[in-house]
Design a protein around this motif. Structure first.
Motif, short mmCIF file in Angstrom:
data_model
loop_
_atom_site.label_atom_id
_atom_site.label_comp_id
_atom_site.label_asym_id
_atom_site.label_seq_id
_atom_site.Cartn_x
_atom_site.Cartn_y
_atom_site.Cartn_z
N UNK A 116 0.81 -1.22 0.00
CA UNK A 116 0.00 0.00 0.00
C UNK A 116 0.85 1.27 0.00
N UNK A 117 2.09 1.16 0.45
CA UNK A 117 2.94 2.34 0.62
C UNK A 117 3.25 2.94 -0.74
N UNK A 118 2.99 4.24 -0.87
CA UNK A 118 3.21 4.93 -2.15
C UNK A 118 4.51 5.71 -2.18
N UNK A 119 4.95 6.19 -1.03
CA UNK A 119 6.15 7.03 -0.96
C UNK A 119 6.96 6.65 0.27
N UNK A 120 8.28 6.57 0.09
CA UNK A 120 9.22 6.45 1.20
C UNK A 120 10.20 7.62 1.09
N UNK A 121 10.31 8.40 2.15
CA UNK A 121 11.30 9.47 2.21
C UNK A 121 12.36 9.06 3.21
N UNK A 149 10.93 5.93 -3.78
CA UNK A 149 11.83 6.30 -2.69
C UNK A 149 12.48 7.64 -3.01
N UNK A 150 12.43 8.57 -2.06
CA UNK A 150 13.07 9.88 -2.20
C UNK A 150 14.29 9.94 -1.29
N UNK A 151 15.44 10.29 -1.87
CA UNK A 151 16.69 10.31 -1.13
C UNK A 151 17.60 11.38 -1.73
N UNK A 152 18.49 11.93 -0.92
CA UNK A 152 19.44 12.89 -1.45
C UNK A 152 20.38 12.23 -2.45
N UNK A 198 13.81 8.44 -6.63
CA UNK A 198 13.90 9.82 -7.08
C UNK A 198 14.90 10.54 -6.19
N UNK A 199 15.84 11.26 -6.80
CA UNK A 199 16.85 11.96 -6.01
C UNK A 199 16.46 13.42 -5.81
N UNK A 200 16.93 13.94 -4.68
CA UNK A 200 16.72 15.32 -4.28
C UNK A 200 18.10 15.92 -4.08
N UNK A 201 18.26 17.20 -4.37
CA UNK A 201 19.54 17.86 -4.13
C UNK A 201 19.33 19.08 -3.24
#
Length: 238
Positions: free
Chosen positions: A86-91, A111-114, A142-145
């Motif tokens: 069910x999980x849609x997003x992991x930060x 998954x969102x990660x630096x 997905x990467x974040x900066x």
């Protein structure tokens, strides 16, 4: 704006030394270190902050001592009516093993990660190889900066030093902005009336110090140290 309720789920509990949390302070003080998954309730998506450990260990008697139950990842999600799929997003706060070992169970999650954290995971220093598991193969990432807005009112504050790409998660709640720290710490890292204490485990002490100051200067309405024992006894935040 979406106002979230943060549900702390305890998915592990280790015994260790307080000096692991507080650089050059409190060595010799034995503590229990909870491993959390934070579920964000009340928004349009099913979101987790971190996914914790794959194998749960519970020292005898500690659940009654601290007033919370330690569960497997699947049991913890079931307690709020969710399943891993069910999980849609992991930060992710960072990618040490105790924060990300259940990612692959969440087959529908992004998954969102630096970016800096992901790059270090892919080529860790030999000293760090043990705590950087091979866990994101086949996972949508997905990467974040740096500092960045995400979605649905959520954002991240770049707080490296403990790891190359730690990020603290800003969560809007009915009682103001909550900040989940992006590095391992507990209440002892935030002594009242004194400067913050950086994590005892870090890659760059000066960078960790600057990140600690960023967290303090943010002046969150609710500060959630990533491994603080008192957090687990709260049914929900706020």
């Amino acid at each position: 704006m979406t106002h979230y309720t943060i549900k702390p789920l305890v998915v592990g509990l280790n015994e260790t030394d307080q000096g692991v949390m507080t650089y050059l302070q409190h060595y010799g003080e034995r503590i229990h270190l909870p491993i959390y998954v934070f579920a964000l309730l009340g928004g349009p998506r099913k979101i987790l902050i971190d996914t914790g450990l794959e194998n749960v260990f519970v020292p005898p008697g500690v659940e009654d001592q601290y007033g919370f139950k330690v569960q497997s990842f699947e049991e913890a999600l079931a307690s709020i009516g969710w399943k891993p799929e069910d999980v849609e997003v992991i930060i992710h706060t960072h990618l040490h093993n105790d924060h990300c070992e259940n990612d692959q169970l969440c087959v529908n999650a992004t998954v969102y990660v630096q970016k800096a954290e992901l790059e270090f995971l892919q080529n860790p220093h030999p000293l760090d190889h043990r705590i950087y598991p091979d866990i994101l193969d086949g996972v949508k990432v997905e990467t974040v900066e740096g500092d960045a807005p995400l979605f649905d009112g959520l954002s991240v504050l770049f707080t490296p030093g403990h790891t190359p790409g730690g990020q603290s998660i800003v969560v809007p709640t009915a009682k103001g902005k909550a900040l989940i720290t992006g590095y391992c710490c507990n209440a002892a890292n935030f002594p009242k009336g004194r400067p913050g204490v950086i994590p005892g485990v870090h890659l760059d002490a000066r960078q960790a110090y600057d990140s600690m100051q960023r967290v303090l200067d943010f002046k969150a309405d609710i500060l959630i140290p990533l491994h603080d024992i008192a957090v687990g006894a709260q049914d929900s935040i706020p």
